[in-house]
Enzyme design. Structure first.
Site, short mmCIF file in Angstrom:
data_model
loop_
_atom_site.label_atom_id
_atom_site.label_comp_id
_atom_site.label_asym_id
_atom_site.label_seq_id
_atom_site.Cartn_x
_atom_site.Cartn_y
_atom_site.Cartn_z
CG HIS A 263 -2.06 0.85 1.30
ND1 HIS A 263 -2.48 1.61 0.23
CD2 HIS A 263 -2.88 1.20 2.33
CE1 HIS A 263 -3.51 2.37 0.61
NE2 HIS A 263 -3.76 2.14 1.88
CG HIS A 302 -4.42 0.58 -7.95
ND1 HIS A 302 -5.75 0.53 -7.66
CD2 HIS A 302 -3.85 1.46 -7.10
CE1 HIS A 302 -5.98 1.38 -6.66
NE2 HIS A 302 -4.86 1.94 -6.30
CG ASP A 358 3.02 4.61 -3.65
OD1 ASP A 358 3.01 5.77 -3.21
OD2 ASP A 358 2.32 3.69 -3.19
N1 ACO Z 1 4.70 -6.75 -10.37
C1 ACO Z 1 4.58 -7.95 -11.00
N2 ACO Z 1 3.43 -8.64 -11.11
C2 ACO Z 1 2.35 -8.08 -10.54
C3 ACO Z 1 2.39 -6.84 -9.87
C4 ACO Z 1 3.63 -6.17 -9.80
N3 ACO Z 1 3.74 -4.99 -9.19
N4 ACO Z 1 1.16 -6.55 -9.39
C5 ACO Z 1 0.36 -7.57 -9.74
N5 ACO Z 1 1.07 -8.50 -10.44
C6 ACO Z 1 0.56 -9.74 -11.03
C7 ACO Z 1 0.19 -10.74 -9.96
O1 ACO Z 1 1.30 -11.54 -9.62
C8 ACO Z 1 -0.91 -11.51 -10.63
O2 ACO Z 1 -0.32 -12.37 -11.58
P1 ACO Z 1 -0.97 -13.86 -11.86
O3 ACO Z 1 -2.33 -13.57 -12.43
O4 ACO Z 1 -0.03 -14.51 -12.81
O5 ACO Z 1 -1.04 -14.53 -10.53
C9 ACO Z 1 -1.65 -10.44 -11.42
O6 ACO Z 1 -0.67 -9.41 -11.70
C10 ACO Z 1 -2.85 -9.83 -10.70
O7 ACO Z 1 -2.38 -9.24 -9.50
P2 ACO Z 1 -3.10 -9.39 -8.09
O8 ACO Z 1 -2.09 -9.90 -7.09
O9 ACO Z 1 -4.39 -10.10 -8.22
O10 ACO Z 1 -3.38 -7.87 -7.78
P3 ACO Z 1 -4.00 -7.30 -6.44
O11 ACO Z 1 -5.12 -6.44 -6.86
O12 ACO Z 1 -4.30 -8.38 -5.47
O13 ACO Z 1 -2.80 -6.46 -5.83
C11 ACO Z 1 -1.26 -4.69 -5.55
C12 ACO Z 1 -2.64 -5.11 -6.07
C13 ACO Z 1 -1.09 -5.12 -4.07
C14 ACO Z 1 -1.16 -3.15 -5.62
C15 ACO Z 1 -0.17 -5.36 -6.44
O14 ACO Z 1 -0.32 -4.92 -7.76
C16 ACO Z 1 1.25 -5.06 -5.94
O15 ACO Z 1 1.74 -5.75 -5.04
N6 ACO Z 1 1.92 -4.00 -6.52
C17 ACO Z 1 3.23 -3.62 -6.04
C18 ACO Z 1 3.13 -2.81 -4.76
C19 ACO Z 1 2.57 -1.43 -5.01
O16 ACO Z 1 3.04 -0.69 -5.88
N7 ACO Z 1 1.61 -1.02 -4.17
C20 ACO Z 1 1.02 0.34 -4.21
C21 ACO Z 1 -0.38 0.31 -4.72
S1 ACO Z 1 -1.03 1.96 -4.80
C22 ACO Z 1 -1.35 2.29 -3.19
O17 ACO Z 1 -1.73 1.49 -2.40
C23 ACO Z 1 -1.14 3.66 -2.77
#
Ligand code: ACO
Length: 422
Positions: A263, A302, A358
């Site tokens: 987050h 996201h 971010d």
């Molecule tokens: N890098 C690589 N792969 C990713 C990323 C990433 N940053 N984010 C999602 N994916 C992939 C997942 O592994 C998943 O792949 P799969 O279908 O092969 O299993 C697919 O994309 C879908 O992702 P989910 O995990 O279902 O996405 P979710 O909605 O649960 O998570 C989150 C969202 C936590 C923001 C995630 O994208 C992440 O961890 N991003 C990196 C951390 C980040 O930048 N957070 C800030 C968000 S903005 C905020 O809160 C202010």
């Protein structure tokens, strides 16, 4: 014709028709037909947890509006304090309202001397600024015990002013304590963001001159972070607030959720990731690791945006203005290359992964002189009006205490064995 959904319980043949309102069906109507049958949705991705008039977000179209105003217009032409007023009071202030609002905030900015002596001084020298901030916000509850009177709208109003006003003071004090620098008291003659930057960076007796470009960039970053509807921390604020906890512990709980790297902690994680990649030439091998599932590309992806986060676009443009003053951040080239590679790669395209707010913000913060441990603290200052607006809205809605159900997956009924039989 009204839109409805019909659900049939095939065990009994009974049906129920429930209205579809704003893309939502009331769970109560479903449970009328299906008592004891729960929706399985642990991350709440298919659950609406609130009726809210604060922020509109369309993740598919990449739209974000606070109380109807597009984020692009707010970022361009309003200050953070105007936006805070919009969020917590419902409308942008007119001239006289803004004058009163600014002086209310300025008057409430100082923190009790005991706070510095007894609370901030109690932490380890190497304590993370977010750990200090989260604990300090909770400790503020003990300084204002009347804040427990959450049913009184005037009391809530006072606490909202206090929290927005004191957050930069506590944040800057947490930083100065960790650096062993003397605290700088808030100056009521300065605007909100100049005051914060002065409390952070002033040294010695000579006046600290705030660069207007950096002040405007910081203020705009606060605007961009001010609210984002039902994200993890805001939902935390509504859940904790639904137990009628006071606003300090409620905001502290929300800030704790924000601290996590998935987050608001992602801004710090992005900077650490860029530093670890180190060189432009290492980007391709790093991305291979991301696609192989070895690590995440921090600052990407996201839950709701399946398009470019509109805030990320504004932050990216702002970075160039800041770097004209501070000099370019050497990590910018790596970030730009990561984005270019990601946006052209089927792994990211298929999963609709774009830069979020971010991805570029940390580069700006670093160039302005903030250590990485302060990045999520900056996010906290910006998000405080949003959490408080949701807390206040929730309390005016006669909400019930948040209490989801669970699917029990543990052992069936069994007898406790004697200790020598375990
Ligand atoms: N890098 C690589 N792969 C990713 C990323 C990433 N940053 N984010 C999602 N994916 C992939 C997942 O592994 C998943 O792949 P799969 O279908 O092969 O299993 C697919 O994309 C879908 O992702 P989910 O995990 O279902 O996405 P979710 O909605 O649960 O998570 C989150 C969202 C936590 C923001 C995630 O994208 C992440 O961890 N991003 C990196 C951390 C980040 O930048 N957070 C800030 C968000 S903005 C905020 O809160 C202010």
């Amino acid at each position: 014709m009204a839109e409805t959904i019909t659900i049939t319980d095939n065990r009994t043949g009974e049906s129920i028709e429930v209205p579809l309102v704003d893309g939502t069906v009331a769970a109560k109507a479903w449970s009328g037909l299906l008592p004891g049958v729960w929706f399985d949705d642990p991350s709440f991705s298919a659950t609406s947890g609130a009726d809210s008039a604060i922020t509109y977000l369309d993740g598919g179209a990449g739209l974000l509006r606070y109380r109807g105003y597009p984020i692009e217009q707010l970022a361009q032409s309003t200050s953070f304090l105007e936006v805070a007023h919009l969020l917590v009071r419902g409308e942008l202030p007119d001239g006289p309202q803004l004058k009163t609002w600014k002086s209310e905030i300025a008057e409430a900015a100082p923190i009790h001397e005991n706070f510095h002596k007894r609370i901030l001084e109690g932490f380890r020298d190497d304590a993370h600024a977010m750990g200090v901030l989260v604990s300090s916000i909770a400790a503020m509850s003990t300084f204002w015990p009347d804040s427990k009177n959450i049913e009184d709208p005037d009391q809530r109003r006072d606490e909202i002013v206090r929290l927005i006003a004191k957050m930069p003071t506590v944040a800057a004090s947490a930083y100065r304590r960790s650096e062993g620098l003397p605290y700088v008291l808030p100056d009521p003659d300065l605007d909100y963001t100049s005051n914060f930057l002065t409390m952070m960076f002033k040294t010695g007796d000579s006046p600290y001159v705030v660069d207007p470009v950096l002040r405007d960039a910081m203020d705009m970053l606060f605007v961009l972070h001010a609210d984002h509807e039902q994200n993890c921390s805001t939902t935390t604020a509504r859940v904790v607030g639904s137990a009628h906890a006071d606003p300090y512990v409620t905001v502290s709980a929300a800030a704790s959720a924000l601290y996590g790297p998935r987050h608001g902690g992602a801004n710090e994680a992005v900077l650490r990731m860029l530093t670890e990649i180190g060189e432009y030439g290492n980007v391709d091998s790093f991305m291979e690791g991301v696609k192989a599932g070895e690590q995440k590309l921090m600052g990407f992806g996201h839950r709701v945006y399946k398009n470019y986060d509109p805030r990320a676009r504004i932050v990216k443009d702002t970075a160039h203005r800041v770097f004209d003053v501070t000099g370019t951040n050497p990590l910018l080239d790596i970030a730009l290359k990561l984005e270019e590679v990601a946006l052209a790669d089927p792994y990211f395209i298929d999963r609709k992964l774009y830069p979020n707010v971010d991805f570029y913000s940390g580069l700006i913060y670093q160039s302005m002189g903030f250590p990485v441990e302060m990045f999520t603290v900056l996010f906290t200052i910006g998000r405080t009006p949003g959490w408080l607006a949701h807390w206040d809205e929730m309390l005016t809605q006669n909400s019930r205490i948040a209490r989801p159900r669970q699917r029990y997956t543990g052992p069936a009924d069994r007898d406790v064995p004697a200790i020598d039989e375990r």
